[in-house]
Design a protein around this motif. Structure first.
Motif, PDB file in Angstrom:
ATOM      1  N   GLU B  67       2.705   8.889   6.745  1.00  0.00           N
ATOM      2  CA  GLU B  67       4.156   8.804   6.589  1.00  0.00           C
ATOM      3  C   GLU B  67       4.615   9.368   5.250  1.00  0.00           C
ATOM      4  N   THR B  68       3.667   9.826   4.468  1.00  0.00           N
ATOM      5  CA  THR B  68       3.938  10.297   3.087  1.00  0.00           C
ATOM      6  C   THR B  68       4.842   9.309   2.365  1.00  0.00           C
ATOM      7  N   SER B  69       4.387   8.080   2.329  1.00  0.00           N
ATOM      8  CA  SER B  69       5.166   7.038   1.663  1.00  0.00           C
ATOM      9  C   SER B  69       4.290   6.262   0.693  1.00  0.00           C
ATOM     10  N   PHE B  70       4.947   5.638  -0.231  1.00  0.00           N
ATOM     11  CA  PHE B  70       4.264   4.816  -1.243  1.00  0.00           C
ATOM     12  C   PHE B  70       5.214   3.679  -1.589  1.00  0.00           C
ATOM     13  N   HIS B  71       5.479   2.837  -0.614  1.00  0.00           N
ATOM     14  CA  HIS B  71       6.457   1.770  -0.800  1.00  0.00           C
ATOM     15  C   HIS B  71       5.897   0.658  -1.675  1.00  0.00           C
ATOM     16  N   LEU B  72       6.758   0.086  -2.473  1.00  0.00           N
ATOM     17  CA  LEU B  72       6.394  -1.009  -3.374  1.00  0.00           C
ATOM     18  C   LEU B  72       6.818  -2.328  -2.724  1.00  0.00           C
TER      19      LEU B  72
END
Lengths: 113, 109
Positions: B67-72
């Motif tokens: 998802e090309t994500s890096f959620h915190l």
């Protein structure tokens, strides 16, 4: 014991004046940066120096001139200040060029009237 | 072009509620990802980096390459978490961090 220190903390000046912001780091880092944070809190890199040499010079008016007398210091001189220069300017350093862990100063809030 | 998107400029949640600050990136390579935090009247500082796989102040961030994500994320928000959070996931051709626009997190009592 402050790792990255910049002075002054606040700077209020009139349009057309010339001002400088100083930055020093005592971490022994090779790379130093200047960032501008606008009123919307958006961070934009201005300059990056590695071992006193200019590496990054983003699209910044040439009224802004950085100077690095040694790798522990990176100063920012601004000529002919304009209203749009009002922002918070952050100095930062990193261990080496390309390292993602940056150490920031407390910022200098520049207000141009 | 390499980009990072933090879709929420402002996120407000109640104390004790879960928090998720979103970050999506576009990068043609193996990204190294960081979250930085700026508390009120304090300097910007590193919160965590994905390669360390740490939990800092209860926060974690997982890289999702699909998802090309890096959620915190944090399961239970605390009032002291109120701050500005920046995702900085990419390096451009000059090996510089590319910063998201930031998300202001407000934790309501």
């Amino acid at each position: 014991d402050t790792a990255v220190s910049q002075t002054p903390k606040y700077l209020v000046t009139q349009m057309g004046n010339d001002k400088s912001i100083k930055c020093e780091q005592n971490l022994g880092h090779d790379t130093m940066y200047w960032y501008k944070q606008d009123s919307k809190k958006f961070l934009k890199i201005m300059f990056s120096y590695n071992n006193k040499e200019l590496i990054i010079n983003e699209t910044v008016p040439n009224r802004f001139s950085p100077k690095s007398p040694d790798k522990a210091h990176l100063n920012l001189h601004i000529n002919s200040l304009e209203l749009g220069d009002s922002a918070v300017y952050f100095c930062a350093s990193s261990h080496k060029f390309g390292a993602g862990h940056l150490y920031f100063g407390n910022g200098t809030r520049l207000t141009v009237t | 072009a390499q980009r990072v998107t933090q879709p929420e400029k402002l996120l407000s949640v109640f104390k004790g509620a879960p928090v998720e600050l979103k970050c999506n990136y576009s990068y043609s390579g193996s990204p190294e990802l960081f979250w930085y935090v700026q508390y009120s009247r304090q300097r910007l500082q590193l919160l965590l980096r994905h390669i360390s796989r740490e939990s800092i102040k209860g926060f974690t961030a997982d890289l999702n390459k699909g998802e090309t994500s890096f959620h915190l994320k944090k399961p239970f928000a605390q009032e002291e978490d109120s701050a500005m959070y920046y995702c900085a996931p990419c390096r451009d051709s000059n090996y510089q961090l590319i910063w998201g626009a930031g998300t202001k997190l407000i934790i309501k009592p």
